[in-house]
Motif scaffolding. Sequence first.
Motif, mmCIF file in Angstrom:
data_model
loop_
_atom_site.group_PDB
_atom_site.id
_atom_site.type_symbol
_atom_site.label_atom_id
_atom_site.label_comp_id
_atom_site.label_asym_id
_atom_site.label_seq_id
_atom_site.Cartn_x
_atom_site.Cartn_y
_atom_site.Cartn_z
ATOM 1 N N ALA A 153 13.891 -6.934 -35.966
ATOM 2 C CA ALA A 153 13.904 -7.954 -34.915
ATOM 3 C C ALA A 153 14.731 -7.493 -33.722
ATOM 4 C CB ALA A 153 14.446 -9.268 -35.466
ATOM 5 N N ASN A 154 15.854 -6.845 -34.001
ATOM 6 C CA ASN A 154 16.674 -6.337 -32.905
ATOM 7 C C ASN A 154 15.931 -5.285 -32.083
ATOM 8 O OD1 ASN A 154 18.856 -7.941 -33.602
ATOM 9 N ND2 ASN A 154 19.901 -6.337 -34.757
ATOM 10 N N ALA A 155 15.107 -4.489 -32.753
ATOM 11 C CA ALA A 155 14.353 -3.452 -32.047
ATOM 12 C C ALA A 155 13.405 -4.059 -31.026
ATOM 13 C CB ALA A 155 13.582 -2.591 -33.040
ATOM 14 N N ALA A 156 12.806 -5.182 -31.365
ATOM 15 C CA ALA A 156 11.885 -5.830 -30.425
ATOM 16 C C ALA A 156 12.616 -6.234 -29.150
ATOM 17 C CB ALA A 156 11.235 -7.043 -31.084
ATOM 18 N N PHE A 157 13.821 -6.772 -29.306
ATOM 19 C CA PHE A 157 14.604 -7.139 -28.123
ATOM 20 C C PHE A 157 15.045 -5.893 -27.358
ATOM 21 C CE2 PHE A 157 18.800 -7.820 -26.178
ATOM 22 C CZ PHE A 157 18.430 -8.729 -25.195
ATOM 23 N N ALA A 158 15.536 -4.897 -28.069
ATOM 24 C CA ALA A 158 15.997 -3.685 -27.401
ATOM 25 C C ALA A 158 14.882 -3.037 -26.591
ATOM 26 C CB ALA A 158 16.554 -2.708 -28.431
ATOM 27 N N ARG A 159 13.659 -3.071 -27.114
ATOM 28 C CA ARG A 159 12.529 -2.493 -26.370
ATOM 29 C C ARG A 159 12.215 -3.305 -25.119
ATOM 30 N NH1 ARG A 159 10.243 -2.122 -31.553
ATOM 31 N NH2 ARG A 159 8.744 -3.755 -30.988
ATOM 32 N N ALA A 160 12.451 -4.631 -25.180
ATOM 33 C CA ALA A 160 12.251 -5.455 -23.985
ATOM 34 C C ALA A 160 13.260 -5.096 -22.900
ATOM 35 C CB ALA A 160 12.367 -6.933 -24.349
ATOM 36 N N VAL A 161 14.457 -4.698 -23.314
ATOM 37 C CA VAL A 161 15.499 -4.322 -22.356
ATOM 38 C C VAL A 161 15.252 -2.922 -21.812
ATOM 39 C CG1 VAL A 161 17.977 -3.951 -22.038
ATOM 40 C CG2 VAL A 161 17.184 -5.806 -23.523
ATOM 41 N N GLU A 162 14.937 -1.983 -22.693
ATOM 42 C CA GLU A 162 14.755 -0.581 -22.304
ATOM 43 C C GLU A 162 13.410 -0.054 -22.812
ATOM 44 O OE1 GLU A 162 18.407 2.149 -21.816
ATOM 45 O OE2 GLU A 162 18.659 1.183 -23.760
ATOM 46 N N PRO A 163 12.320 -0.460 -22.198
ATOM 47 C CA PRO A 163 11.001 -0.045 -22.715
ATOM 48 C C PRO A 163 10.738 1.446 -22.616
ATOM 49 C CG PRO A 163 10.806 -1.185 -20.603
ATOM 50 C CD PRO A 163 12.209 -1.371 -21.056
ATOM 51 N N ASP A 164 11.481 2.155 -21.789
ATOM 52 C CA ASP A 164 11.236 3.583 -21.610
ATOM 53 C C ASP A 164 12.234 4.462 -22.362
ATOM 54 O OD1 ASP A 164 9.095 3.036 -19.864
ATOM 55 O OD2 ASP A 164 10.469 2.814 -18.170
ATOM 56 N N ASN A 165 13.009 3.887 -23.249
ATOM 57 C CA ASN A 165 14.014 4.635 -24.000
ATOM 58 C C ASN A 165 13.332 5.348 -25.173
ATOM 59 O OD1 ASN A 165 16.049 5.410 -25.870
ATOM 60 N ND2 ASN A 165 17.431 3.821 -25.107
ATOM 61 N N ALA A 166 13.199 6.662 -25.067
ATOM 62 C CA ALA A 166 12.473 7.431 -26.087
ATOM 63 C C ALA A 166 13.194 7.417 -27.422
ATOM 64 C CB ALA A 166 12.271 8.864 -25.615
ATOM 65 N N ALA A 167 14.528 7.489 -27.412
ATOM 66 C CA ALA A 167 15.287 7.446 -28.668
ATOM 67 C C ALA A 167 15.096 6.107 -29.364
ATOM 68 C CB ALA A 167 16.765 7.709 -28.398
ATOM 69 N N LEU A 168 15.061 5.041 -28.583
ATOM 70 C CA LEU A 168 14.832 3.712 -29.143
ATOM 71 C C LEU A 168 13.436 3.618 -29.744
ATOM 72 C CD1 LEU A 168 15.401 0.705 -29.607
ATOM 73 C CD2 LEU A 168 14.837 0.309 -27.187
#
Length: 259
Positions: A174-189
């Motif tokens: 669930a946290n990953a979904a939010f993190a991707r909304a914040v940084e959609p271009d973060n390759a490590a994420l």
Amino acid sequence: MHLLALPAFDDNYIWTLVGDDGAAVVVDPGDADPVLAAAGQGLKPVGVLVTHHHGDHCGGVPTLRERWPELPVIAPNDPRIAGATERVGDGDRISLNGWDFSVIAVPGHTLSHIAFHRTGGDAAGQVFCGDTLFSLGCGRLFEGTPAQMLASLERLASLPGITEVCCGHEYTRANAAFARAVEPDNAALRRRSEEVDAMRENGRPSLPSTLSVELACNPFLRVDMPSVRAAVAARLGREPADRVEAFAELRRWKDGFRA
């Protein structure tokens, strides 16, 4: 020594450090039953560490003390935690079963929240951080302020990058979904998110993470990164006044986020 995560309730983990002889230090036993079941398979609790007063982290302590009356229970200086045999605070050092831990005050989720950092004996070490730092997230602010939580997260982030992050809940997907909304271009994420999906689909815990992974992927540890600041500014309609406001808005965003 090996690290074992005992599932409890819907998404808690009761972390245990287990020696070759089965002697184990148990962290945040919100429910005694998983520990008692593991004891039936040879686990020998020799100490309990408690990070904060919430029942899903300390509710099993009285039952464990009934089963093992001499069991040391080390907890923060908070009367809301029953059954503690020793109270500790920031900078204290303790030893259990030959393993050394340092205590780090991490207020924010609760005011008396602490973390236990174990070093020595192997290359990695662990930080048992309760509900302060999660993989790809952080805890809600029930008692503390954004400034307190940000400072607490930065204290944890200053530990060696190889430190294993042993947090209290399986929230990573669930946290990953939010993190991707914040940084959609973060390759490590993106890589971490894919890894977590595969782990969970195979019934494996997504934890422990490492601090190096979290520094690369966790938006709450990245409030100074231009990509995170830009996302927060878009939410606010202006640049945040300072890094504390950036963190506070990020936490508010997460509180109302639905994937």
